[in-house]
Motif scaffolding. Sequence first.
Motif, short mmCIF file in Angstrom:
data_model
loop_
_atom_site.label_atom_id
_atom_site.label_comp_id
_atom_site.label_asym_id
_atom_site.label_seq_id
_atom_site.Cartn_x
_atom_site.Cartn_y
_atom_site.Cartn_z
N LEU A 88 -20.34 -61.25 12.29
CA LEU A 88 -19.96 -60.77 13.62
C LEU A 88 -20.80 -59.57 14.03
O LEU A 88 -21.19 -59.44 15.21
CB LEU A 88 -18.47 -60.41 13.65
CG LEU A 88 -17.50 -61.59 13.66
CD1 LEU A 88 -16.06 -61.10 13.71
CD2 LEU A 88 -17.77 -62.50 14.87
N LEU A 89 -21.10 -58.70 13.07
CA LEU A 89 -21.95 -57.55 13.37
C LEU A 89 -23.37 -58.01 13.69
O LEU A 89 -23.99 -57.52 14.64
CB LEU A 89 -21.95 -56.58 12.20
CG LEU A 89 -22.84 -55.33 12.35
CD1 LEU A 89 -22.49 -54.58 13.63
CD2 LEU A 89 -22.70 -54.43 11.13
N THR A 92 -23.55 -59.39 17.16
CA THR A 92 -23.57 -58.31 18.15
C THR A 92 -24.96 -57.68 18.25
O THR A 92 -25.46 -57.42 19.35
CB THR A 92 -22.54 -57.23 17.76
OG1 THR A 92 -21.23 -57.81 17.72
CG2 THR A 92 -22.55 -56.08 18.76
N LEU A 93 -25.59 -57.46 17.10
CA LEU A 93 -26.91 -56.81 17.08
C LEU A 93 -28.00 -57.72 17.63
O LEU A 93 -28.89 -57.26 18.37
CB LEU A 93 -27.25 -56.39 15.65
CG LEU A 93 -26.36 -55.29 15.05
CD1 LEU A 93 -26.69 -55.06 13.59
CD2 LEU A 93 -26.48 -53.99 15.84
N LYS A 95 -27.54 -60.12 19.82
CA LYS A 95 -27.31 -60.21 21.27
C LYS A 95 -27.83 -58.96 21.99
O LYS A 95 -28.49 -59.06 23.04
CB LYS A 95 -25.81 -60.39 21.56
CG LYS A 95 -25.50 -60.59 23.03
CD LYS A 95 -24.02 -60.80 23.26
CE LYS A 95 -23.74 -61.05 24.74
NZ LYS A 95 -22.29 -61.21 25.00
N LYS A 96 -27.55 -57.80 21.41
CA LYS A 96 -28.04 -56.56 22.00
C LYS A 96 -29.56 -56.55 22.03
O LYS A 96 -30.18 -56.06 23.00
CB LYS A 96 -27.52 -55.37 21.18
CG LYS A 96 -27.91 -54.02 21.76
CD LYS A 96 -27.32 -52.89 20.94
CE LYS A 96 -27.71 -51.53 21.52
NZ LYS A 96 -27.16 -50.41 20.72
N TYR A 114 -28.18 -65.05 17.26
CA TYR A 114 -26.87 -64.66 17.78
C TYR A 114 -25.90 -65.84 17.68
O TYR A 114 -24.80 -65.71 17.14
CB TYR A 114 -27.01 -64.20 19.24
CG TYR A 114 -25.71 -64.23 20.03
CD1 TYR A 114 -24.67 -63.37 19.73
CD2 TYR A 114 -25.54 -65.16 21.07
CE1 TYR A 114 -23.48 -63.41 20.45
CE2 TYR A 114 -24.36 -65.20 21.80
CZ TYR A 114 -23.33 -64.33 21.48
OH TYR A 114 -22.16 -64.38 22.18
N ASN A 131 -13.29 -69.00 17.69
CA ASN A 131 -14.67 -68.65 17.33
C ASN A 131 -15.58 -69.87 17.35
O ASN A 131 -16.77 -69.78 17.65
CB ASN A 131 -14.71 -68.00 15.95
CG ASN A 131 -14.14 -66.60 15.96
OD1 ASN A 131 -13.74 -66.09 17.00
ND2 ASN A 131 -14.09 -65.96 14.81
#
Length: 296
Positions: A88-89, A92-93, A95-96, A114, A131
């Motif tokens: 999940l982290l 997020t990274l 995607k960012k 992602y 999910n």
Amino acid sequence: MQQRHISKGLLGVLVVFFLGSCSPFSKLQKSGTDDEKYKAAVQYYKKEDWYRAGLLFEELIPVLKGSTESELAHFYHAYTQFHQQQYLLSATLFKKFYETFARSEYAQEAMYMYAYSLYKDTPQFNLDQSNTLTAASALQDFINTYPDSKYRDECTKIILELRGKLERKAYEKAKLYYKTSGFNIASYKSSVISINNFQRDFPDSEYNEELAFMKVDAEYSLANNSLETKQKERYQEAINYYQTFIDKYPNSKYLKQAERMYESSQKEIERLDKLEQEREKLKNPANKPAKVTAAN
């Protein structure tokens, strides 16, 4: 004796802590320059020491903002979390990254990673599938954005896998309502609704023959356990489901069971029709004497 063992254990922990605090990595963290830390982070990354590389990149990213090294630091940092199974982290990274560095040569890979990170975090079919839906949507978005990507075939394969997971979840849900439907009318209704939903969402599923039969059974059982005022309509619905079932699966292993319910439903409708006719006769008997009126 016990105290001696405890003392030795404590001493061992202190020695390890002391040595760790004096390790080259600890010294680098405490007193290394940003340039030294960046070079070390890249080296740790290449050696697949994801933990140390991740720590250094996380520390450097705020400092490197606006520099040429910032892009690669973000990209590598996302991968360090992925390789440590922090999906999940990492999602997020990644995607960012592709949102921040949209023109980067790594943007396409980041968008794929992602979606792939979300996929890696999906649960077993018997758990909540929110999910799974998110991951499938992200993979489809990637295909739509990069239709000629080298990751396209892999995305398609994963989407089919996730669809299979959703299919199994929906199938087990429908079966659960069916198995528990003997307890109350609401469960019979829920069983039929969930099967209808399944057939709509997964028209080509291997489970549809079994579920089509279960729908006949559930509707027939619902009619049996209904108030008399509702029975005729529900027996007729069971007959309709039966006819759809035999049209699609004329050689089904469930055919004989379905036929028995079909024949029983027909008889019940005939019985209910006779009861209605008898009630009408009682309301308007044929031999009721004519009303006598006074002669003019």
